[in-house]
Motif scaffolding. Structure first.
Motif, mmCIF file in Angstrom:
data_model
loop_
_atom_site.group_PDB
_atom_site.id
_atom_site.type_symbol
_atom_site.label_atom_id
_atom_site.label_comp_id
_atom_site.label_asym_id
_atom_site.label_seq_id
_atom_site.Cartn_x
_atom_site.Cartn_y
_atom_site.Cartn_z
ATOM 1 N N MET A 95 0.834 -1.196 0.000
ATOM 2 C CA MET A 95 0.000 0.000 0.000
ATOM 3 C C MET A 95 0.875 1.255 0.000
ATOM 4 O O MET A 95 1.816 1.343 0.770
ATOM 5 N N ASP A 96 0.563 2.185 -0.871
ATOM 6 C CA ASP A 96 1.292 3.445 -0.922
ATOM 7 C C ASP A 96 1.086 4.213 0.382
ATOM 8 O O ASP A 96 0.071 4.063 1.054
ATOM 9 N N ARG B 107 1.438 15.571 14.641
ATOM 10 C CA ARG B 107 2.556 15.458 15.572
ATOM 11 C C ARG B 107 3.832 16.100 15.044
ATOM 12 O O ARG B 107 4.719 16.426 15.823
ATOM 13 N N ALA C 42 3.934 16.291 19.395
ATOM 14 C CA ALA C 42 4.591 15.012 19.076
ATOM 15 C C ALA C 42 4.374 13.992 20.186
ATOM 16 O O ALA C 42 4.599 12.810 20.013
ATOM 17 N N LYS C 43 3.927 14.475 21.339
ATOM 18 C CA LYS C 43 3.760 13.626 22.516
ATOM 19 C C LYS C 43 2.322 13.171 22.715
ATOM 20 O O LYS C 43 2.035 12.383 23.608
ATOM 21 N N THR D 40 2.609 14.354 7.904
ATOM 22 C CA THR D 40 3.468 15.535 7.956
ATOM 23 C C THR D 40 2.854 16.619 7.072
ATOM 24 O O THR D 40 1.919 16.354 6.307
ATOM 25 N N MET E 61 6.291 4.128 -2.495
ATOM 26 C CA MET E 61 7.013 4.311 -1.228
ATOM 27 C C MET E 61 6.137 3.803 -0.073
ATOM 28 O O MET E 61 4.939 4.036 -0.072
ATOM 29 N N ILE F 74 5.842 2.890 4.413
ATOM 30 C CA ILE F 74 6.182 3.485 5.708
ATOM 31 C C ILE F 74 6.769 2.414 6.615
ATOM 32 O O ILE F 74 6.231 1.310 6.697
ATOM 33 N N LYS G 182 7.514 1.853 10.591
ATOM 34 C CA LYS G 182 7.350 2.401 11.939
ATOM 35 C C LYS G 182 8.297 1.655 12.868
ATOM 36 O O LYS G 182 8.272 0.424 12.895
ATOM 37 N N ALA H 107 7.546 10.221 22.073
ATOM 38 C CA ALA H 107 7.483 11.304 21.092
ATOM 39 C C ALA H 107 7.531 10.644 19.725
ATOM 40 O O ALA H 107 8.285 9.700 19.508
ATOM 41 N N TYR H 108 6.691 11.115 18.825
ATOM 42 C CA TYR H 108 6.715 10.571 17.473
ATOM 43 C C TYR H 108 7.443 11.555 16.569
ATOM 44 O O TYR H 108 7.174 12.746 16.599
ATOM 45 N N LYS H 109 8.384 11.024 15.802
ATOM 46 C CA LYS H 109 9.147 11.863 14.872
ATOM 47 C C LYS H 109 9.041 11.275 13.479
ATOM 48 O O LYS H 109 8.899 10.056 13.318
ATOM 49 N N TYR H 110 9.142 12.144 12.491
ATOM 50 C CA TYR H 110 8.902 11.731 11.109
ATOM 51 C C TYR H 110 10.060 12.153 10.238
ATOM 52 O O TYR H 110 10.534 13.271 10.347
ATOM 53 N N GLN I 220 11.997 11.224 6.123
ATOM 54 C CA GLN I 220 11.773 10.566 4.848
ATOM 55 C C GLN I 220 13.067 10.578 4.054
ATOM 56 O O GLN I 220 13.804 11.551 4.076
ATOM 57 N N LYS J 258 9.399 6.261 4.014
ATOM 58 C CA LYS J 258 9.003 7.208 5.059
ATOM 59 C C LYS J 258 9.159 6.501 6.398
ATOM 60 O O LYS J 258 8.896 5.305 6.504
ATOM 61 N N ILE K 274 8.394 6.529 10.661
ATOM 62 C CA ILE K 274 7.754 7.072 11.861
ATOM 63 C C ILE K 274 8.494 6.470 13.045
ATOM 64 O O ILE K 274 8.524 5.251 13.225
ATOM 65 N N ASN L 171 2.693 -0.081 18.196
ATOM 66 C CA ASN L 171 2.417 0.502 16.883
ATOM 67 C C ASN L 171 3.635 0.477 15.968
ATOM 68 O O ASN L 171 3.706 1.245 15.013
ATOM 69 N N GLY M 221 -5.462 -3.461 5.383
ATOM 70 C CA GLY M 221 -5.320 -2.094 5.869
ATOM 71 C C GLY M 221 -6.274 -1.097 5.234
ATOM 72 O O GLY M 221 -6.341 0.048 5.664
#
Lengths: 296, 413
Positions: A1-2, A132, A139-140, A185, B1, B3, B5, B72-75, B77, B82, B84, B104, B281
């Motif tokens: 899945m994209d 986030r 982000a928390k 994002t 592309m 993701i 996690k 804390a979640y950060k992103y 790429q 990508k 997470i 997750n 999904g």
């Protein structure tokens, strides 16, 4: 899945969990790109049915006219219900006091109007377009973020949030803020808007406007801002990367009139989206403090 | 592309936040104003380099104490993927927040301080990874700069961890020696460890394959029934939910659980457009050929590979609250969209997190992991972890406080 399909499917799933778990949810709609994206996702979640929630706009009275026009157009186009809470009403009722001086903003006041609107309509869940990646306190935050009966967020007492199983159980008076696009994002939102051809208010695209320089940022020259002899009003080509009200949202220099050039501009940018928000620059923990008070 | 996690786990001061800060910094994922904010916060290391941990410690209380309290979640790429990142606390007091991040994630990075080797928190986090059903473990032996980049140190830790992994039956473990502080083997291969021939951390993350186990069939937990009941759509009845498993197709025979009715898929829709099928999904709306009473909490599953339906189940649970599990109390079990009243009449045993041995302890308190029997008022539709991980999960809610008090994994023994 994209990745965009993945993010979309996750957000739709979260919206449906809100519908299934709460009696009186609402979708907080600011007229900005993130809440517009939420409305688009809600269509995918519930059409051909109606949304199981109204759109709720907290109007500071200092909104960009383009945003209000867009809001009304979108409401008419979708046929969904709109509830507006006016900060002016909170001021008139003496619940909040308008700030004075050159840096006055109604941004902080809107939290009171929001909480009043929530309690007046008995909303038990408020869906918001926060992400986030915007800010370090955000982000928390959990996707289902429980607020006490004063609307307060307690970052030290967040519930565990396991897999995709969301616990929305609360006591009467409490409410849950739900953030379906937490994991998106800024660039994801723009890429999605492009893919889905989602309409946006014109101020996201480059246009000419009168602006004044405040703390190194270009602000829209409008009576909502106190403009005096010290200020020089300039006519410039700008656009808005983030849209709050006119007292806290700065414009960026831009010639980008189309989504593709906006995306290129964001990719090349060396400052974050919230870099154009005066409300985040008040202090190191500005967002965290506001969220603790009940801000969305 | 696609993701990926992932979560970083390790003890306090093993350098989790620094590792993430380094990954973001070296991939140019930190913007000027964010960097400026870090510099203004003025937390500097002894050698004058800026403290990248500040980037993820977003709460005031975290910055005051210099520790991570919540995830804390950060992103970021790259051209390939990508990412997470869940930056989770290492402190035992915040185990539930670590579990939140881990549940997750597709992959867990366990950080080990090269000077300390495998310690209790390493064992605890590895055990939690196992309990939560994480398939892939990457061990980063950090602070290699503090042990002169010695191969022997790395080899010893690797051997110790492999013994632990064998005991826990962790299926898939990889190792990378790094220094998050100095940037060794984070984005670029380090010249200071010529003896290491594997990938840098970033190369590894870009390439790692994280597909879940083969799940036969599919599950469709019904979240919401779409019934417009308008003049032109008065017969419309669509079941909205998200597909788990290998995907469903129009014309397929289905079983509705727990009531056991059979039907076939008449149509699948997304955004008011018809689809022939929907993959793992996907959030879609399903229509069945027969008029069956189905509501939120019911499951539509493949008739060929049905899920289990039982009122009494054995399961592993991980407890999050100070107030211990109360054997007489009514709790709620939430699995996807279904909430059922349950009791836990029997604690079968608990696990010693450090030795991985079974204890005949009759109490499950804060941070304990145990095996229990769950007795439910309704029939629970579920699968076992080894057969269909995505439908082997649940949470326990205490109706007195509404808090999520435990994670549940349905798994034989």
């Amino acid at each position: 899945m994209d990745y965009l399909d993945h993010l979309e499917a996750e957000a739709i799933y979260i919206l449906r969990e809100v519908a299934g778990q709460f009696e009186r949810p609402a979708l907080l709609f600011s007229g900005g790109k993130d809440s517009i994206t939420l409305v688009h996702l809600a269509k995918k979640a519930f059409r051909p049915g109606k949304f199981p929630f109204p759109l709720v706009h907290i109007d500071t009275g200092h909104n960009f006219p383009e945003t209000i026009a867009f809001r009304d157009w979108l409401v008419e186009q979708t046929g969904e219900r709109l509830i507006v809470g006016y900060v002016q009403d909170s001021i008139d009722a003496g619940k909040v006091v308008e700030q004075r001086g050159k840096h006055a903003s109604r941004n902080a006041l809107q939290t009171v109007t929001l909480l009043d609107t929530i309690s007046q309509h008995g909303f038990d869940a408020c869906i918001g377009g926060a992400r986030r990646d915007e800010e370090k306190a955000r982000a928390k935050e959990r996707i289902f973020s429980v607020r006490d009966d004063f609307g307060q967020w307690d970052p030290k007492r967040q519930r565990p949030e396991l897999w995709n199983i969301f616990n929305g159980r609360i006591e009467k008076g409490e409410n849950v803020r739900v953030f379906p696009i937490s994991n998106w994002t800024e660039l994801d939102v723009w890429n999605y808007i492009k893919r889905e051809q989602i309409a946006l208010p014109s101020i996201y695209f480059s246009h000419h406007r009168d602006v004044v320089l405040r703390n190194g940022q270009w602000m829209a020259a409008d009576p909502a801002l106190q403009i005096d002899a010290e200020d020089t009003v300039v006519h410039k080509s700008v656009r808005f990367r983030t849209v709050g009200d006119m007292t806290c949202t700065a414009a960026v220099d831009s010639e980008a009139t189309e989504i593709d050039t906006i995306i290129a501009e964001i990719r090349a940018s060396t400052v974050s989206e919230r870099g154009a928000r005066m409300d985040d620059k008040v202090s190191e923990a500005a967002m965290e403090d506001r969220k603790k008070q009940g801000y969305f | 592309m696609n993701i990926l996690k992932f979560i970083t786990a390790g003890s306090v001061d093993d350098g989790k936040s620094t590792l993430i800060g380094r990954l973001l910094y070296d991939t140019n994922s930190i913007l000027d104003d964010q960097l400026e904010a870090i510099q203004q916060a003025n937390r500097k290391n002894d050698d004058g380099t800026i403290d990248l941990a500040i980037l993820t410690d977003g709460l005031k209380a975290e910055r005051e104490q210099g520790i991570t309290i919540d995830v804390a979640y950060k992103y970021f790429q790259t051209d390939r993927r990508k990412f997470i990142i869940a930056d989770a606390p290492g402190h035992i007091q915040y185990t539930r927040n670590m579990v939140t991040g881990a549940s997750n994630s597709d992959l867990i990075i366990i950080l080990i301080d090269a000077r300390k080797g495998v310690i209790e928190q390493t064992k605890r986090h590895s055990f939690l990874a196992k309990i939560l059903g994480l398939r892939k473990v990457l061990v980063c032996v950090n602070k290699m700069d503090m042990v002169d980049y010695e191969l022997a140190v790395y080899e010893n830790i690797k051997n110790d961890y492999l013994k632990l992994a064998a005991k826990l039956e962790l299926p898939d473990v990889d190792f990378i020696p790094v220094s998050a502080l100095k940037g060794d083997n984070i984005v670029q291969k380090s010249e200071r460890m010529p003896w290491y021939h594997g990938a840098s951390l970033l190369d590894y993350l870009e390439e790692v394959d994280f597909e879940e186990v083969e799940q036969q069939g599919w599950r469709f937990p019904v979240q919401w029934v779409v019934r417009p009941q308008s003049a032109d759509l008065h017969d419309y009845r669509g079941y909205a939910g998200r597909v788990l498993g290998e995907g469903l197709r129009v014309g397929e025979e289905v079983l509705v659980l727990p009531n056991g009715y059979r039907s076939t898929i008449k149509a699948i829709e997304l955004d008011e457009k018809s689809l022939n099928g929907a993959s793992d999904g996907a959030s879609v709306i399903v229509h069945l050929a027969d008029d069956i009473d189905i509501s939120r909490g019911d499951y539509i599953v493949s008739a060929k590979y049905p899920a289990k339906t039982e009122k009494s189940i054995e399961a592993n649970i991980s407890w999050f609250e100070n107030r211990a599990l109360d054997v007489g109390q009514v709790y709620l079990l939430q699995t996807h969209a279904k909430v059922s009243k349950i009791k836990i009449p029997e604690i079968l045993y608990t696990f010693d997190v450090h030795s991985q041995e079974k204890l005949l302890d009759q109490e499950i308190g804060l941070n304990a992991i145990g095996r229990v029997r769950i007795k439910s008022a309704d029939e629970i539709v579920f699968d076992e972890q080894q057969d269909f991980p995505a439908n082997a999960r649940g949470i326990i809610i205490d109706p007195r406080t509404n808090l999520t008090v435990a994670a549940v994994l349905f798994q034989s023994a």
